[in-house]
Scaffold this motif. Structure first.
Motif, PDB file in Angstrom:
ATOM      1  N   PRO A  43       0.812  -1.223   0.000  1.00 49.10           N
ATOM      2  CA  PRO A  43       0.000   0.000   0.000  1.00 49.10           C
ATOM      3  C   PRO A  43       0.844   1.271   0.000  1.00 49.10           C
ATOM      4  O   PRO A  43       2.055   1.232   0.224  1.00 49.10           O
ATOM      5  CB  PRO A  43      -0.789  -0.098   1.308  1.00 49.10           C
ATOM      6  N   THR A  44       0.161   2.403  -0.195  1.00 51.58           N
ATOM      7  CA  THR A  44       0.794   3.714  -0.089  1.00 51.58           C
ATOM      8  C   THR A  44       0.188   4.503   1.064  1.00 51.58           C
ATOM      9  O   THR A  44       0.835   4.729   2.076  1.00 51.58           O
ATOM     10  CB  THR A  44       0.677   4.494  -1.404  1.00 51.58           C
ATOM     11  N   PHE A  45      -1.071   4.932   0.945  1.00 52.12           N
ATOM     12  CA  PHE A  45      -1.651   5.736   2.017  1.00 52.12           C
ATOM     13  C   PHE A  45      -1.716   4.988   3.354  1.00 52.12           C
ATOM     14  O   PHE A  45      -1.393   5.570   4.402  1.00 52.12           O
ATOM     15  CB  PHE A  45      -3.047   6.247   1.635  1.00 52.12           C
ATOM     16  N   PRO A  46      -2.119   3.708   3.392  1.00 49.25           N
ATOM     17  CA  PRO A  46      -2.134   3.015   4.697  1.00 49.25           C
ATOM     18  C   PRO A  46      -0.743   2.821   5.286  1.00 49.25           C
ATOM     19  O   PRO A  46      -0.609   2.455   6.444  1.00 49.25           O
ATOM     20  CB  PRO A  46      -2.774   1.660   4.371  1.00 49.25           C
ATOM     21  N   ARG A  47       0.284   3.073   4.482  1.00 49.83           N
ATOM     22  CA  ARG A  47       1.681   2.766   4.763  1.00 49.83           C
ATOM     23  C   ARG A  47       1.880   1.248   4.672  1.00 49.83           C
ATOM     24  O   ARG A  47       0.947   0.508   4.396  1.00 49.83           O
ATOM     25  CB  ARG A  47       2.151   3.387   6.076  1.00 49.83           C
ATOM     26  N   PHE A  48       3.107   0.795   4.873  1.00 48.23           N
ATOM     27  CA  PHE A  48       3.471  -0.540   4.402  1.00 48.23           C
ATOM     28  C   PHE A  48       2.831  -1.696   5.161  1.00 48.23           C
ATOM     29  O   PHE A  48       2.856  -2.825   4.688  1.00 48.23           O
ATOM     30  CB  PHE A  48       4.986  -0.694   4.383  1.00 48.23           C
ATOM     31  N   CYS A  49       2.298  -1.442   6.350  1.00 44.28           N
ATOM     32  CA  CYS A  49       1.567  -2.527   7.031  1.00 44.28           C
ATOM     33  C   CYS A  49       0.317  -2.014   7.727  1.00 44.28           C
ATOM     34  O   CYS A  49      -0.180  -2.629   8.663  1.00 44.28           O
ATOM     35  CB  CYS A  49       2.477  -3.278   8.003  1.00 44.28           C
ATOM     36  N   GLY A  50      -0.203  -0.869   7.266  1.00 48.27           N
ATOM     37  CA  GLY A  50      -1.444  -0.349   7.838  1.00 48.27           C
ATOM     38  C   GLY A  50      -1.245   0.511   9.066  1.00 48.27           C
ATOM     39  O   GLY A  50      -2.182   0.707   9.847  1.00 48.27           O
ATOM     40  N   GLN A  51      -0.031   1.088   9.237  1.00 49.36           N
ATOM     41  CA  GLN A  51       0.218   1.920  10.413  1.00 49.36           C
ATOM     42  C   GLN A  51      -0.741   3.096  10.499  1.00 49.36           C
ATOM     43  O   GLN A  51      -1.092   3.539  11.591  1.00 49.36           O
ATOM     44  CB  GLN A  51       1.652   2.462  10.405  1.00 49.36           C
ATOM     45  N   THR A  52      -1.152   3.620   9.344  1.00 48.83           N
ATOM     46  CA  THR A  52      -2.055   4.770   9.332  1.00 48.83           C
ATOM     47  C   THR A  52      -3.309   4.493  10.149  1.00 48.83           C
ATOM     48  O   THR A  52      -3.764   5.345  10.927  1.00 48.83           O
ATOM     49  CB  THR A  52      -2.437   5.126   7.884  1.00 48.83           C
ATOM     50  N   PHE A  53      -3.878   3.309  10.010  1.00 47.22           N
ATOM     51  CA  PHE A  53      -5.108   2.975  10.725  1.00 47.22           C
ATOM     52  C   PHE A  53      -4.828   2.611  12.174  1.00 47.22           C
ATOM     53  O   PHE A  53      -5.669   2.810  13.051  1.00 47.22           O
ATOM     54  CB  PHE A  53      -5.830   1.837  10.006  1.00 47.22           C
ATOM     55  N   THR A  54      -3.638   2.112  12.443  1.00 45.68           N
ATOM     56  CA  THR A  54      -3.263   1.772  13.812  1.00 45.68           C
ATOM     57  C   THR A  54      -3.090   3.025  14.653  1.00 45.68           C
ATOM     58  O   THR A  54      -3.399   3.030  15.852  1.00 45.68           O
ATOM     59  CB  THR A  54      -1.955   0.959  13.813  1.00 45.68           C
ATOM     60  N   GLU A  55      -2.615   4.095  14.039  1.00 45.25           N
ATOM     61  CA  GLU A  55      -2.361   5.334  14.762  1.00 45.25           C
ATOM     62  C   GLU A  55      -3.614   6.192  14.940  1.00 45.25           C
ATOM     63  O   GLU A  55      -3.590   7.169  15.695  1.00 45.25           O
ATOM     64  CB  GLU A  55      -1.298   6.145  14.021  1.00 45.25           C
ATOM     65  N   ALA A  56      -4.702   5.844  14.270  1.00 43.68           N
ATOM     66  CA  ALA A  56      -5.928   6.642  14.347  1.00 43.68           C
ATOM     67  C   ALA A  56      -6.618   6.444  15.692  1.00 43.68           C
ATOM     68  O   ALA A  56      -6.398   5.445  16.388  1.00 43.68           O
ATOM     69  CB  ALA A  56      -6.863   6.266  13.207  1.00 43.68           C
TER      70      ALA A  56
END
Length: 421
Positions: free
Chosen positions: A143-156
């Motif tokens: 992915p790009t926006f979620p970052r490489f393992c979904g960190q974007t959603f983990t930090e929300a």
């Protein structure tokens, strides 16, 4: 066209492979189109879920491995780009997200719009066309926006929304990006809700039921504020991967901390030592005892290159042999780390002549090829030429394994290298 693309190398009159095999890249990237979450989230979440906004850039720095963009307000001066907005996060699309087609000396850290990127970054037909140009048959995309393992959603902050975002991404990945239009040439890689190992296990099983055999994970979870692989915390997730044959794919940067040396080090420092996190991570895994507990578990390191692996295996074996009594691993690591590596770990490279010269110390069965499209490091459109130059000393059957055979086995592809749900 599909039959032509599914072939490996052409065959000579006696049936032996001839020429460079069609590439199965285990590390490419997708830039998610603006509709991914807006089309899939419940209506009450569309105002806070991921969406694209066009806005100017106020300032942006990338030093010491830390990326820090600041979005301007409407009417402000500054270059205009497309930004992902999600809760309080403002993340711009940049030229580094999609740099192929540009002269390397022209690539800068700058904001861009969807219209300014190569269409193959986000469009399936255009991606397949660019794969054809590059001698690539099939590709696994991070992915790009979620970052490489979904960190974007983990930090929300909203966990309910975060879980819906993970599932929406996975549905898009399986049903659209890797859907019928891809003709089996795009291989799904899914995400998990990193904050809950039981939910993560359930998501692995949900996707495995529809043919997915790869899931993204962090190379060093403690960098994300999560437990390490030395704990039992991740066991439900590991068990689900073990039982479903799902490989754990870890990309450089999947711990949200690129290697660097100081806060003012230029990006070139980190770019030179990107393999470092993979190196640390692999030692973690080899000394964790997880491969003893989950014998079918397999992991891969995307974009980590392979030249560093022989020494680490040599050193790990010495430590295990001489220091395991006081080293805290005697009861859980029952075989030499190099043996565990051979059965469970895969290194991935796109440009590593040194590693290929030392392939015997790594193992031809533990190496995978990649092209890194559309990033600035990508060998597109010359991945075939790079491979031919660096693998010219290897036997044809070894080249076949590295370029496609190992990926077919690891990712559960058809014998001719395609993904079938």
């Amino acid at each position: 066209m599909e039959n032509m693309e599914s072939a490996g190398g052409a065959e000579s009159a006696d049936g032996a492979p001839e020429g460079f095999p069609k590439i199965i890249s285990v590390d490419d990237h997708t830039v998610e189109p603006p509709h991914v979450w807006q089309d899939r989230l419940p209506s009450r979440y569309r105002g806070t879920g991921p969406r694209v906004v066009r806005a100017p850039l106020k300032e942006m720095t990338f030093l010491g491995g830390k990326f820090a963009p600041v979005m301007g307000a409407k009417g402000d001066d500054g270059p205009v780009g497309d930004w992902w907005v999600y809760e309080d996060l403002h993340r711009p699309l940049t030229r580094l997200d999609t740099a192929v087609g540009y002269d390397r000396d022209e690539i800068r850290l700058e904001v861009i719009t969807f219209e300014q990127m190569r269409p193959g970054s986000h469009s399936v037909p255009d991606r397949l066309a660019d794969m054809d140009v590059n001698h690539v048959q099939s590709a696994l995309c991070f992915p790009t926006f979620p970052r490489f393992c979904g960190q974007t959603f983990t930090e929300a902050s909203d966990r309910e929304l975060g879980l819906l975002c993970v599932r929406a991404y996975n549905d898009w990945m399986v049903e659209e990006w890797c859907g019928p239009e891809a003709h089996g040439r795009l291989i799904p890689l899914t995400l998990i809700p990193l904050w809950d190992p039981e939910l993560a296990a359930a998501e692995v099983r949900r996707n495995a039921a529809r043919g997915v055999r790869a899931v993204a994970f962090s190379e060093i979870p403690p960098h994300l504020g999560l437990p390490s692989v030395h704990t039992d915390h991740w066991d439900p997730f590991f068990r689900a991967c073990d039982e479903t044959g799902t490989v754990i794919a870890m990309h450089i940067g999947s711990s949200s901390r690129m290697p660097s040396t100081s806060a003012d080090a230029p990006p070139a420092v980190g770019s030179t030592i990107t393999f470092a996190n993979c190196c640390f991570s692999m030692v973690d895994w080899l000394m964790s005892g997880k491969f003893e507990r989950f014998p079918n578990l397999r992991i891969m390191y995307a974009e980590g290159q392979i030249g560093w692996i022989p020494y680490i295996l040599e050193r790990a074996d010495v430590v295990w042999e001489e220091n395991r009594g006081w080293g805290g691993v005697a009861e859980k690591v029952l075989r030499p780390p190099s043996e565990l590596f051979a059965g469970h770990v895969f290194g991935c490279f796109f440009d590593d002549a040194f590693g290929l010269r030392n392939l015997d110390a790594i193992g031809a069965g533990n190496v995978l090829y990649e092209t890194d499209y559309p990033h600035s490091d990508s060998t597109w459109p010359k991945s075939r030429e790079v491979g031919e130059a660096q693998m010219g000393h290897l036997a044809p059957d070894v080249v076949e394994r590295i370029v496609r055979g190992n990926a077919i086995d690891l990712l559960g592809l058809t014998p001719d290298g395609l993904w079938r749900p």
